[in-house]
Design an enzyme around this catalytic site. Structure first.
Site, short mmCIF file in Angstrom:
data_model
loop_
_atom_site.label_atom_id
_atom_site.label_comp_id
_atom_site.label_asym_id
_atom_site.label_seq_id
_atom_site.Cartn_x
_atom_site.Cartn_y
_atom_site.Cartn_z
N ARG A 22 15.45 97.59 46.86
CA ARG A 22 16.04 98.93 46.71
C ARG A 22 16.65 99.16 45.34
O ARG A 22 17.19 100.22 45.06
CB ARG A 22 17.06 99.19 47.83
CG ARG A 22 18.15 98.13 47.95
CD ARG A 22 18.89 98.24 49.29
NE ARG A 22 19.79 97.13 49.52
CZ ARG A 22 19.44 95.96 50.05
NH1 ARG A 22 18.18 95.73 50.38
NH2 ARG A 22 20.33 95.01 50.26
N HIS A 73 21.32 126.96 56.08
CA HIS A 73 20.78 127.76 57.18
C HIS A 73 20.30 126.87 58.33
O HIS A 73 19.51 127.30 59.17
CB HIS A 73 19.64 128.64 56.66
CG HIS A 73 20.15 129.68 55.72
ND1 HIS A 73 20.64 130.89 56.13
CD2 HIS A 73 20.32 129.65 54.37
CE1 HIS A 73 21.06 131.59 55.08
NE2 HIS A 73 20.87 130.85 54.00
N LYS A 97 7.27 93.86 46.44
CA LYS A 97 7.93 92.70 45.85
C LYS A 97 7.35 91.41 46.45
O LYS A 97 6.98 90.48 45.76
CB LYS A 97 9.44 92.79 46.10
CG LYS A 97 10.22 91.62 45.53
CD LYS A 97 11.70 91.74 45.79
CE LYS A 97 12.38 90.47 45.31
NZ LYS A 97 13.78 90.41 45.67
N GLU A 154 3.07 96.84 56.46
CA GLU A 154 2.65 98.23 56.24
C GLU A 154 1.84 98.33 54.93
O GLU A 154 0.76 98.92 54.88
CB GLU A 154 3.86 99.17 56.13
CG GLU A 154 4.62 99.40 57.42
CD GLU A 154 5.70 98.36 57.67
OE1 GLU A 154 5.68 97.30 57.00
OE2 GLU A 154 6.55 98.61 58.55
#
Ligand code: F6P
Length: 513
Positions: free
Chosen positions: A258, A374, A200, A206
């Site tokens: 977001r 699990h 944006k 990054e």
């Protein structure tokens, strides 16, 4: 002036109810109310949610609906859909909903030209997506972006794997950690790769670092016609041009990162599933917008979920929510929802900059079932904390292994049942207290439409909780400090003397540099 939630009568009422309801027993609640399942189930567009195994009853539900009234959630919702400046700290309106409003829909006064721009941009990036889809010389599409410029497209492309063109591979590079980009680029041919630089702001360190590395790799690897291999998706078209990008698709400052996958940030999704399916994705979200705008409070799913979040966080003191999608293609959904909810509502001051006396966003986490069963389900069943679980099941799978699917669904149902009924085993190691709340979401199928609806539901749910809390859900200053300190530390990698560094950071830097 908004009414602070902790000052209104329904908040006090909920405080009283929390005492009496702390002994609420879910199994008994079903015995006492024959229609509890029907009463607490909501059928919203493309999404059904059973809230009957949630830790509440009608009295709580009514008090929460009153809380929504007293904290003016409905007028804030209307302000959202009128394009008012409800992002108060940044002085912006919040109009991601406009991105999925179809042509021909009645638009609130003053928003006609914004909608026209949305539709023109949509047409432009969808026709570009179709061109890429039919271009066999492009075999790989690499989305470079982070946060909202990564998680939405990545989550959606993985979720809609069944709809994704088999003629191209989709890669996502977000992390500054070059293990990520190196691992992706190593396998690619520059002349067969399309890079989507998604940002944006077009300043995120990054993304800019990864984009430069990709550009250098392209040139070094003999890539030709750079202008045809790099596309910019940004609201800062100027910076994208400076980077050397010719083709850009813009969006607007009223789209939060977001909340941006409905905009040109969704180009990777559009290339993957095609223009028609992308429009279905928007349509699903639009239908949820309409539901949120007009459904009666008692049947309004985003409203009820947001209010339930407030009840859980502020009255039952649940600080965490587990997301358990029983569909492996939804494996990035928990990460996506983390940003949506925790970046939006992880705040501790209200809109008047007053500190809060109550908690806001809870910790959101999860893994697809049955893998979670699990791993961490032990703690959910027998641990000392009660963590509400959000099951998400899909009725019709996109494979023909009926026995697998029935086992999967049976697992989801059995887990939800086990959380509620427990096991009064005399052997204490095998004892399950039960009475642990969960909610159960069902999609008929995982399609672009149902995914769009599910995501818009989550957006509005986050909005509702933020509205009750009186916070601004649409800024994210909490991520800024770390960025500034990174730049300070970057400068000191070679210094013999450190400035503005605490002893621990100095010690660590000495070891790391
Ligand atoms: O660091 C937070 C943030 O601003 C997010 O809100 C945003 O989605 C992400 O960074 C990426 O920002 P941009 O799209 O401007 O690169």
């Amino acid at each position: 002036m908004l009414n602070r939630c902790d000052q209104v009568a329904s908040w006090q009422k909920l405080n009283e109810l929390k005492v009496t309801k702390s002994s609420l027993d879910l199994t008994n609640a079903f015995l006492n109310q024959a229609n509890r399942f029907e009463h607490f189930s909501v059928d919203a567009p493309h999404v059904f949610v059973d809230l009957s195994k949630c830790m509440w009853d009608e009295e709580v539900e009514n008090a929460l609906l009153e809380l929504a009234n007293e904290t003016q959630v409905f007028s804030l919702r209307d302000a959202l859909f009128k394009g008012e400046s409800i992002n108060t700290t940044e002085g912006r309106s919040v109009m991601h909903w406009l991105l999925r409003t179809p042509k021909g829909t009645q638009i609130p006064a003053g928003l006609g030209s914004a909608h026209a721009e949305v539709l023109t941009t949509l047409d432009a990036f969808l026709s570009f997506a179709e061109k890429v889809r039919s271009n066999d010389s492009i075999t790989d599409v690499v989305n470079i972006g982070i946060g909202g410029s990564d998680l939405g497209p990545q989550m959606a492309i993985r979720a809609l794997a069944e709809y994704v063109t088999p003629t191209k591979s989709f890669h996502f590079i977000s992390n500054i950690d070059a293990h990520e980009i190196a691992g992706v680029l190593d396998k690619l041919d520059p002349n067969k790769t399309l890079f989507l630089i998604s940002s944006k702001s077009f300043t995120t360190i990054e993304t800019m670092t990864n984009a430069q590395t990709a550009k250098q790799w392209f040139i070094n690897g003999g890539g030709k016609n750079i202008d045809q291999h790099f596309v910019g998706l940004t609201s800062n078209v100027l910076l994208a041009k400076e980077f050397g990008i010719v083709t850009t698709f813009g969006f607007w400052d009223w789209v939060g990162g977001r909340y941006s996958m409905w905009s040109s940030i969704g180009l990777a999704i559009a290339i993957a599933i095609g223009a028609k399916a992308f429009k279905e994705f928007l349509q699903g979200a639009f239908e949820m917008d309409e539901h949120f705008k007009s459904a009666e409070p008692k049947d309004n799913l985003p409203l009820k979920l947001g209010l339930l979040d407030v009840w859980y966080r502020n009255f039952l003191n649940y600080k965490s929510r587990n997301i358990a999608p029983y569909h492996s293609a939804l494996y990035r959904l928990p990460a996506y929802l983390q940003q949506l909810d925790m970046e939006s509502n992880g705040k501790s001051v209200d809109k008047s900059a007053q500190g809060l006396s109550y908690g806001t966003a809870s910790v959101l986490w999860g893994e697809p079932g049955t893998n979670g069963q699990h791993a961490f389900f032990q703690m959910l069943h027998q641990g000392t904390d009660v963590i509400p679980i959000e099951f998400i099941a899909v009725k019709t799978p996109s494979h023909a292994h009926t026995n697998h699917h029935e086992l999967l669904l049976a697992n989801a149902l059995a887990q939800a049942q086990a959380f509620m009924v427990g096991d009064a085993n005399e052997n204490k190691a095998r004892y399950f207290a039960g009475n642990r709340p969960s909610m159960f979401t069902i999609l008929e199928r995982l399609t672009p439409t149902s995914l769009g609806a599910l995501i818009a539901l989550s957006e509005h749910r986050t909005f509702v909780a933020g509205a009750v809390w009186g916070i601004n859900s649409f800024d994210q200053y909490g991520v800024e400090l770390g960025k500034t300190l990174t730049l300070n530390i970057m400068k000191q990698f070679t210094n013999s003397e450190f400035t503005n560094l605490d002893p621990s950071t100095q010690g660590l830097l000495r070891r790391l540099r």
